[in-house]
Design a protein around this motif. Structure first.
Motif, PDB file in Angstrom:
ATOM      1  N   ARG A   1     -32.686  45.422  -8.630  1.00  0.00           N
ATOM      2  CA  ARG A   1     -32.722  44.842  -7.293  1.00  0.00           C
ATOM      3  C   ARG A   1     -33.977  43.966  -7.138  1.00  0.00           C
ATOM      4  NH1 ARG A   1     -32.122  49.521  -3.423  1.00  0.00           N
ATOM      5  NH2 ARG A   1     -30.340  50.135  -4.652  1.00  0.00           N
ATOM      6  N   ARG A   2     -35.098  44.491  -7.742  1.00  0.00           N
ATOM      7  CA  ARG A   2     -36.337  43.727  -7.637  1.00  0.00           C
ATOM      8  C   ARG A   2     -36.194  42.393  -8.381  1.00  0.00           C
ATOM      9  NH1 ARG A   2     -40.892  46.437 -10.515  1.00  0.00           N
ATOM     10  NH2 ARG A   2     -40.638  48.123  -9.028  1.00  0.00           N
ATOM     11  N   LYS A   3     -35.533  42.451  -9.543  1.00  0.00           N
ATOM     12  CA  LYS A   3     -35.341  41.238 -10.330  1.00  0.00           C
ATOM     13  C   LYS A   3     -34.566  40.197  -9.524  1.00  0.00           C
ATOM     14  CE  LYS A   3     -35.309  42.795 -14.940  1.00  0.00           C
ATOM     15  NZ  LYS A   3     -34.406  43.529 -15.822  1.00  0.00           N
ATOM     16  N   ILE A   4     -33.528  40.682  -8.838  1.00  0.00           N
ATOM     17  CA  ILE A   4     -32.708  39.754  -8.036  1.00  0.00           C
ATOM     18  C   ILE A   4     -33.562  39.134  -6.937  1.00  0.00           C
ATOM     19  CG2 ILE A   4     -30.782  39.636  -6.397  1.00  0.00           C
ATOM     20  CD1 ILE A   4     -29.423  41.800  -8.135  1.00  0.00           C
ATOM     21  N   ARG A   5     -34.421  39.987  -6.311  1.00  0.00           N
ATOM     22  CA  ARG A   5     -35.265  39.492  -5.237  1.00  0.00           C
ATOM     23  C   ARG A   5     -36.224  38.429  -5.789  1.00  0.00           C
ATOM     24  NH1 ARG A   5     -38.592  43.768  -3.500  1.00  0.00           N
ATOM     25  NH2 ARG A   5     -36.733  45.045  -3.396  1.00  0.00           N
ATOM     26  N   LEU A   6     -36.836  38.729  -6.944  1.00  0.00           N
ATOM     27  CA  LEU A   6     -37.765  37.781  -7.564  1.00  0.00           C
ATOM     28  C   LEU A   6     -37.053  36.474  -7.874  1.00  0.00           C
ATOM     29  CD1 LEU A   6     -39.891  39.991  -9.973  1.00  0.00           C
ATOM     30  CD2 LEU A   6     -40.638  38.802  -7.916  1.00  0.00           C
ATOM     31  N   MET A   7     -35.846  36.600  -8.397  1.00  0.00           N
ATOM     32  CA  MET A   7     -35.093  35.410  -8.766  1.00  0.00           C
ATOM     33  C   MET A   7     -34.799  34.560  -7.539  1.00  0.00           C
ATOM     34  SD  MET A   7     -32.763  36.843 -11.784  1.00  0.00           S
ATOM     35  CE  MET A   7     -31.200  36.245 -11.261  1.00  0.00           C
ATOM     36  N   SER A   8     -34.438  35.223  -6.431  1.00  0.00           N
ATOM     37  CA  SER A   8     -34.116  34.444  -5.228  1.00  0.00           C
ATOM     38  C   SER A   8     -35.382  33.811  -4.664  1.00  0.00           C
ATOM     39  CB  SER A   8     -33.421  35.317  -4.187  1.00  0.00           C
ATOM     40  OG  SER A   8     -34.268  36.355  -3.792  1.00  0.00           O
ATOM     41  N   ASN A   9     -36.543  34.501  -4.801  1.00  0.00           N
ATOM     42  CA  ASN A   9     -37.806  33.899  -4.388  1.00  0.00           C
ATOM     43  C   ASN A   9     -38.092  32.635  -5.195  1.00  0.00           C
ATOM     44  OD1 ASN A   9     -38.333  35.724  -2.460  1.00  0.00           O
ATOM     45  ND2 ASN A   9     -39.778  36.956  -3.651  1.00  0.00           N
ATOM     46  N   ASP A  10     -37.865  32.749  -6.516  1.00  0.00           N
ATOM     47  CA  ASP A  10     -38.094  31.611  -7.411  1.00  0.00           C
ATOM     48  C   ASP A  10     -37.278  30.399  -6.978  1.00  0.00           C
ATOM     49  OD1 ASP A  10     -39.881  32.894  -8.880  1.00  0.00           O
ATOM     50  OD2 ASP A  10     -38.621  33.215 -10.660  1.00  0.00           O
ATOM     51  N   THR A  11     -36.008  30.653  -6.720  1.00  0.00           N
ATOM     52  CA  THR A  11     -35.141  29.523  -6.377  1.00  0.00           C
ATOM     53  C   THR A  11     -35.587  28.894  -5.062  1.00  0.00           C
ATOM     54  OG1 THR A  11     -33.605  31.134  -5.483  1.00  0.00           O
ATOM     55  CG2 THR A  11     -33.061  30.209  -7.612  1.00  0.00           C
ATOM     56  N   LYS A  12     -36.019  29.769  -4.099  1.00  0.00           N
ATOM     57  CA  LYS A  12     -36.493  29.230  -2.825  1.00  0.00           C
ATOM     58  C   LYS A  12     -37.687  28.304  -3.072  1.00  0.00           C
ATOM     59  CE  LYS A  12     -35.340  32.898   0.299  1.00  0.00           C
ATOM     60  NZ  LYS A  12     -35.912  34.222   0.609  1.00  0.00           N
ATOM     61  N   HIS A  13     -38.578  28.832  -3.948  1.00  0.00           N
ATOM     62  CA  HIS A  13     -39.794  28.099  -4.252  1.00  0.00           C
ATOM     63  C   HIS A  13     -39.475  26.701  -4.791  1.00  0.00           C
ATOM     64  CE1 HIS A  13     -44.086  28.099  -4.836  1.00  0.00           C
ATOM     65  NE2 HIS A  13     -43.909  27.489  -5.998  1.00  0.00           N
ATOM     66  N   THR A  14     -38.590  26.647  -5.799  1.00  0.00           N
ATOM     67  CA  THR A  14     -38.269  25.351  -6.400  1.00  0.00           C
ATOM     68  C   THR A  14     -37.547  24.460  -5.390  1.00  0.00           C
ATOM     69  OG1 THR A  14     -36.334  26.410  -7.309  1.00  0.00           O
ATOM     70  CG2 THR A  14     -38.177  26.075  -8.804  1.00  0.00           C
ATOM     71  N   ASP A  15     -36.746  25.117  -4.534  1.00  0.00           N
ATOM     72  CA  ASP A  15     -36.028  24.321  -3.530  1.00  0.00           C
ATOM     73  C   ASP A  15     -36.998  23.546  -2.658  1.00  0.00           C
ATOM     74  OD1 ASP A  15     -33.620  25.012  -4.383  1.00  0.00           O
ATOM     75  OD2 ASP A  15     -33.137  26.434  -2.789  1.00  0.00           O
ATOM     76  N   THR A  16     -37.988  24.331  -2.138  1.00  0.00           N
ATOM     77  CA  THR A  16     -38.949  23.668  -1.253  1.00  0.00           C
ATOM     78  C   THR A  16     -39.740  22.616  -2.017  1.00  0.00           C
ATOM     79  OG1 THR A  16     -40.418  25.504  -1.682  1.00  0.00           O
ATOM     80  CG2 THR A  16     -39.268  25.519   0.435  1.00  0.00           C
ATOM     81  N   GLY A  17     -40.041  22.942  -3.291  1.00  0.00           N
ATOM     82  CA  GLY A  17     -40.797  22.000  -4.112  1.00  0.00           C
ATOM     83  C   GLY A  17     -40.077  20.672  -4.244  1.00  0.00           C
ATOM     84  N   GLU A  18     -38.756  20.762  -4.354  1.00  0.00           N
ATOM     85  CA  GLU A  18     -37.999  19.529  -4.553  1.00  0.00           C
ATOM     86  C   GLU A  18     -37.929  18.690  -3.276  1.00  0.00           C
ATOM     87  OE1 GLU A  18     -34.176  20.410  -6.229  1.00  0.00           O
ATOM     88  OE2 GLU A  18     -35.143  21.131  -8.053  1.00  0.00           O
ATOM     89  N   THR A  19     -37.829  19.426  -2.144  1.00  0.00           N
ATOM     90  CA  THR A  19     -37.643  18.674  -0.893  1.00  0.00           C
ATOM     91  C   THR A  19     -38.922  17.975  -0.448  1.00  0.00           C
ATOM     92  OG1 THR A  19     -37.960  20.766   0.221  1.00  0.00           O
ATOM     93  CG2 THR A  19     -35.707  19.904   0.124  1.00  0.00           C
ATOM     94  N   VAL A  20     -40.077  18.628  -0.788  1.00  0.00           N
ATOM     95  CA  VAL A  20     -41.330  18.021  -0.302  1.00  0.00           C
ATOM     96  C   VAL A  20     -41.671  16.735  -1.033  1.00  0.00           C
ATOM     97  CG1 VAL A  20     -43.854  18.365  -0.229  1.00  0.00           C
ATOM     98  CG2 VAL A  20     -42.310  20.139   0.567  1.00  0.00           C
TER      99      VAL A  20
END
Lengths: 336, 348
Positions: B329-348
């Motif tokens: 479950r923690r891995k999934i949470r980390l993975m979703s955090n990662d994707t959020k991070h890259t998402d914001t990185g791309e939009t900025v």
């Protein structure tokens, strides 16, 4: 159904083996094919057959159950001790207590298997050790002799639903155990065929994920399977003590191998989803004939375990080899 | 090289082993505090070290089968059969006056041959005919145990050469010989698993038989070898069994089956295959033996122990399940955090 179709069924082969075997036994000793001997075989194999129904259900759902005998002996030993301690001499109460214990222990199995998703073999190996150890530690290890056994239990084992008279005036008959077995078989057949939960047993055995997505509640089905197997073990426990009129908490445990052998011989696959009640019963008949007649065949009882092993190996080899070569043929047809 | 291996053991590459080490130390501490005059004595330690090897070999055997995603329910039966074969040769040699050395060589040869054949039978059923390991070894368990009953008519065989009993009862520099043999076997198994093609392929099959097959692994060959090695280790267990007891009774050690599965699972081997390591299993064996000795000193009944082992097995499995659930479950949470991070990185 034509012969070609018949030859595809495991049941046909077992039936043939049983017939050949019986013919051979009759030639060695004509006593084998008397009604009296048949009645006796039915009486002594009813218990195994009832446990086999439970194990069959578990196999059908893709699991394996080695704790059925531990549950049966727990139900038997506790219920008899309660009857003796309270002085209530009632077979109905014995069955009630034994069944309650059976269902609860079955539910414990289901908790591990369904909620914690543990492998069924390891779970039931663990619980069987746990139940049996606890029974011997807490309830005791004292054997119950025929003299101490409640009258109603002894009387129950002697009930006959059909009594025939021999030439010399003495009588023999068909035990009530056979009636219980028939009722339980019909009940199980009905559940498997006509109820949602019964169809679910086949469904989760065939493909658990697909069954789940179709809307089957796999928790509910697994709890049903293990509680029902526990219920059957509870019934069997009381039947067993009323048959042999002696209670020993070390009996039954260790015979689960023959029960599983019977079910597997009957064509049920451990991967789940396939198998029939008819096949299971034929498997029980074959194993019982084999176990009871080794001496008749001139082999000492030491050979019993050896032969059960041989029979299991032959049975599973045929079933799975057929499966494997069938799959290969299908593959090559698909390739061409 | 050696120090690197030691370092790896101490730093615990495998987080499960760290937990196991802490549990082991905690149990030792509790036992030592509870009965200081009885537990931490050299006699008790020596007796513990001589008690577990016969069962340790069975655990190693079970481990090999489980790494490939299978199970071997026939290990105790194989040990019984090889034990009976060796016992027959040894006791006959005492009666006939054959030199002990010759008899011992013959007995060991018999054990090797019988166990290899037994393993070949298991492996062929599983690999050639596609019989599930549970059913195949359930059948051969009956067959092998039945054979040992038939061969002995249920009686025990006793009276072996003095020299043979050294294996199970002798000490070398104060260390039980059986313990040394166990460590040697564990080292060889660890080399097999980590350094050889066979070991690598076993892990592959355990993770996914289909993938390993399509990667060019000969699954059939690897599985047959695995079950032969499993039976071989079970056969070696019988050497220690019969030399320790100076007798062989068919049906000996049937309780070991559950215990073998227990320690292997406790030691971090995945019952579905693909994972497992020797340090974990050895620590699990130590934990079981220390607990066993503790229960013996405190005079618990064998029934209570039976209950305990069943309970422990289920507890370990449930804990493994809960821990795995949490980490995934923690891995999934980390993975979703990662994707959020890259998402914001791309939009900025």
């Amino acid at each position: 159904m034509n012969i070609k179709q018949l030859m595809k069924h495991n049941e046909t082969y077992i039936l043939l083996i049983i017939l050949i075997f019986s013919a051979a036994l009759t030639m060695i000793n004509p006593v084998f094919l008397t009604l009296e001997n048949m009645f006796d075989l039915l009486r002594s194999s009813s218990g195994t057959a009832i446990l086999a129904i439970g194990v069959f259900l578990v196999l059908l759902s893709g699991g394996i159950d080695v704790s059925c005998t531990a549950i049966a002996i727990a139900g038997q030993y506790i219920s008899v001790n309660v009857l003796i301690a309270t002085g209530i001499d009632s077979i109905a109460l014995a069955f009630l207590i034994s069944i309650l214990i059976g269902v609860s222990l079955g539910a414990i199995n289901a908790v591990f298997i369904s909620i914690f998703k543990l492998p069924t073999l390891i779970t039931t190996l663990g619980t069987s050790s746990l139940y049996h150890g606890l029974l011997l530690e807490v309830v005791g290890t004292k054997a119950v002799n025929a003299g101490d056994l409640p009258e109603s239990i002894k009387a129950f084992g002697k009930i006959e639903i059909l009594t025939l008279t021999r030439a010399d005036g003495s009588s023999y008959g068909l035990s009530i155990f056979f009636l219980i077995l028939v009722i339980l078989l019909l009940l199980t057949w009905f559940i498997l065929k006509f109820t949602m939960v019964g169809r679910g047993v086949y469904a989760i055995g065939g493909n658990a994920e697909a069954a789940k997505r179709t809307g089957y509640n796999s928790h509910k089905i697994q709890f049903f399977i293990y509680c029902y197997a526990g219920f059957l073990a509870g019934v069997m426990g009381v039947m067993h003590i009323s048959m042999i009129r002696y209670g020993n908490p070390n009996y039954l445990v260790g015979t689960e191998l023959s029960v599983i052998a019977a079910v597997v011989l009957g064509g049920a696959r451990i991967s789940g989803g396939t198998g029939t009640l008819t096949g299971t019963m034929l498997g029980v008949i074959l194993i019982t004939i084999l176990e009871k007649n080794l001496i008749l065949m001139g082999l000492s009882s030491y050979w019993q375990q050896f032969f059960i092993g041989v029979v299991i190996i032959l049975g599973v080899s045929i079933t799975y080899a057929q499966n494997k070569f069938q799959a290969r043929r299908n593959l090559s047809i698909g390739g061409a | 090289m050696k120090s690197a291996a030691m370092l790896r053991l101490v730093t615990f590459k495998n987080p499960k082993n760290k937990t196991l080490f802490i549990i082991m130390m905690a149990i030792v501490l509790v036992m030592a505090l509870a009965m200081p005059s009885k537990f931490l004595t050299s006699i008790n330690i020596q007796s513990m070290a001589s008690q577990f090897p016969e069962f340790g070999f069975l655990a190693l055997a079970m481990m090999l089968a489980m790494i490939t995603g299978g199970i071997d329910l026939s290990v105790v039966a194989v040990a019984n059969l090889t034990g009976v074969a060796a016992a027959k040769i040894l006791s006959a040699s005492v009666e006939n006056g054959t030199p002990a050395g010759t008899a011992m060589v013959m007995a060991v040869l018999a054990i090797l041959v019988v166990s290899a054949l037994a393993g070949l039978a298991n492996g062929s059923l599983i690999a050639f005919l596609g019989v599930p390991p549970i059913l195949a070894t359930l059948g051969t368990q009956g067959l092998f145990m039945g054979l040992s009953i038939v061969l002995t008519k249920g009686h025990s065989i006793s009276g072996f050469p003095e020299e043979f009993m050294v294996i199970g009862n002798g000490n070398f520099l104060g260390i039980p010989i059986s313990f040394i043999l166990f460590l040697a076997a564990a080292y060889l198994v660890s080399v097999l698993l980590n350094k050889t093609q066979q070991g690598f392929n076993m892990f592959m099959i355990g993770s996914s038989p289909v993938v390993s097959k399509f990667s060019g692994v000969n699954n059939t060959k690897v599985l047959i070898k695995t079950y032969m090695l499993t039976a071989l280790l079970a056969g070696l267990a019988s050497v220690i069994m019969i030399s320790r007891a100076n007798s062989m009774r068919p049906g000996y050690g049937t309780a070991y089956l559950l215990q073998a599965i227990l320690v292997v699972v406790l030691g971090g081997v995945d019952p579905d295959g693909g994972f497992g390591n020797i340090p974990g299993v050895i620590m699990a064996i130590f934990i079981l033996q220390i607990t066993q000795s503790g229960l013996n000193i405190l005079a618990f009944s064998p029934f209570f122990k039976k209950f305990m082992w069943g309970f422990a097995l289920l507890l370990v499995m449930v804990l493994n399940y809960l821990l795995q659930n949490r980490s995934s479950r923690r891995k999934i949470r980390l993975m979703s955090n990662d994707t959020k991070h890259t998402d914001t990185g791309e939009t900025v």
